[in-house]
Design an enzyme around this catalytic site. Sequence first.
Site, PDB file in Angstrom:
ATOM      1  N   ASP A 111      -3.414   0.961   7.497  1.00 45.29           N
ATOM      2  CA  ASP A 111      -2.927   0.866   6.150  1.00 45.29           C
ATOM      3  C   ASP A 111      -2.466  -0.695   5.949  1.00 45.29           C
ATOM      4  O   ASP A 111      -2.384  -1.036   4.820  1.00 45.29           O
ATOM      5  CB  ASP A 111      -1.245   1.494   6.552  1.00 45.29           C
ATOM      6  CG  ASP A 111      -1.661   3.121   6.439  1.00 45.29           C
ATOM      7  OD1 ASP A 111      -2.586   3.710   5.746  1.00 45.29           O
ATOM      8  OD2 ASP A 111      -0.745   3.819   7.295  1.00 45.29           O
TER       9      ASP A 111
ATOM     10  N   ASP B   9       0.661  -1.075   0.014  1.00 49.43           N
ATOM     11  CA  ASP B   9       0.026   0.063  -0.116  1.00 49.43           C
ATOM     12  C   ASP B   9       0.820   1.269   0.104  1.00 49.43           C
ATOM     13  O   ASP B   9       1.977   1.226   0.775  1.00 49.43           O
ATOM     14  CB  ASP B   9      -0.893   0.098   1.114  1.00 49.43           C
ATOM     15  CG  ASP B   9      -1.887   1.248   1.264  1.00 49.43           C
ATOM     16  OD1 ASP B   9      -2.520   1.420   0.275  1.00 49.43           O
ATOM     17  OD2 ASP B   9      -2.052   1.840   2.309  1.00 49.43           O
TER      18      ASP B   9
ATOM     19  N   GLU C 289      -1.458  -1.382  -5.865  1.00 50.46           N
ATOM     20  CA  GLU C 289      -2.281  -0.613  -6.485  1.00 50.46           C
ATOM     21  C   GLU C 289      -1.822   0.415  -7.674  1.00 50.46           C
ATOM     22  O   GLU C 289      -0.693   0.910  -7.672  1.00 50.46           O
ATOM     23  CB  GLU C 289      -3.190   0.335  -5.290  1.00 50.46           C
ATOM     24  CG  GLU C 289      -4.489   0.304  -5.369  1.00 50.46           C
ATOM     25  CD  GLU C 289      -5.151   1.136  -4.065  1.00 50.46           C
ATOM     26  OE1 GLU C 289      -5.933   1.315  -3.919  1.00 50.46           O
ATOM     27  OE2 GLU C 289      -4.209   1.232  -2.896  1.00 50.46           O
TER      28      GLU C 289
END
Length: 399
Positions: free
Chosen positions: A350, A184, A268
């Site tokens: 997170d 992340d 991502e």
Amino acid sequence: MSKTKRAYKYRLYPTDEQRRILAQTFGCCRYVYNWGLSTRKTAYFHHGQKLAYHDLSAMLPSLKKEYPWLSEVSSVPIQQSLRHLDRAYKNFFEGRAKYPTFKKRRNTQSATYASNAFTWENGQLTLAKMDEPLAITFHRALPKGCKPSSVTVSKDGANRYFVSMLVEEEIHQLPVTGSQVGLDLGLKSMVILSTGEAVGNPRYYAKDEKRLAKAQRRHAKKKKGSKNREKARRKVARVHARIQDRRRDYQQKLSTRIIRENQVICVESLAVKNMVQNHSLAKAISDVGWGEFVRQLQYKSQWYARTLITIDRWYPSSKTCHDCKHVVEDLPLDVRQWVCPQCGVWHDRDSNAAKNILAEGLSVAACGGGVRPARAKARAGNPQRSRKARLREREAPAL
Ligand SMILES: [Zn+2]
């Protein structure tokens, strides 16, 4: 073992004469690039004509007749700059970059020499039109038996010279591991791993901001066109270069480590991250440098036969409970920890997101998706909604 193209970049210290030749070559390359760009633009916007690389290349001789100084430098880098222009257009058409822009004298200058425009002998590089080999600091050796297929000489804003040599080499594969990781990307920490580890964001820009501001103030006070102003400009450029070098070094070490330790890496897509149109965060976002970091992960995963999975579409990685897949309605950015209302599990914002990214990435790889909640499916599946409306409704990613 497969052969892979890889660039090695070194610092270069040209003599005065070499500097002169390089400056002239940079200038000609920039001129021809800009000429090519404006010619292509005019042809298209005024005459609806699409010019390709070979069309422009065919016009070069007459351009050289018109501007004889173009013939004073090696013709190879000039030809190459038309190829670069072609590449810039391709990147634009294929959605990887913005429309090409004109090159400026102030920015980094460069010239690319194909193999017919340099000699490589006993580890010494001599460029066309130059008598002496270049003084290069080889901080690491070129792989044994490799001969560069092309070299690019560049000069940055801080007046430093570099040479980047493209070689084809056999990259030794890393041992296969069973580890998989989800990443992340954030601001507080640059990367949060699905293992729960947060890897720092060194904020090099923020660290040098005062130093930079001081240099910029000094620069602004100097008389325009004066020698002192040029000196002050170089000082500003040096601070920028220092920030960039340190950031890139940090990213290189981190991306190598992550590739080394894991077989599958899920991340991502940055398009999602960049959607945070939050101007107060813009500086911090550019300082953390996600784009370059992901680019490094991409090419390193290819070198070492690792699998990098990017999750391109909308996926509420922060708002989904990793344990029961419950999606909470709202999770403001300042909420760092939360308890799932459905299953009661406590989450660190997170690392929960990183775990979800890993799970989503693996399912994308396995069957082309699957764990996406029904609500999101309905949204993505409705073509009536404009892209903008969909973008606006997307979850603000964890920062
Ligand atoms: Zn839950």
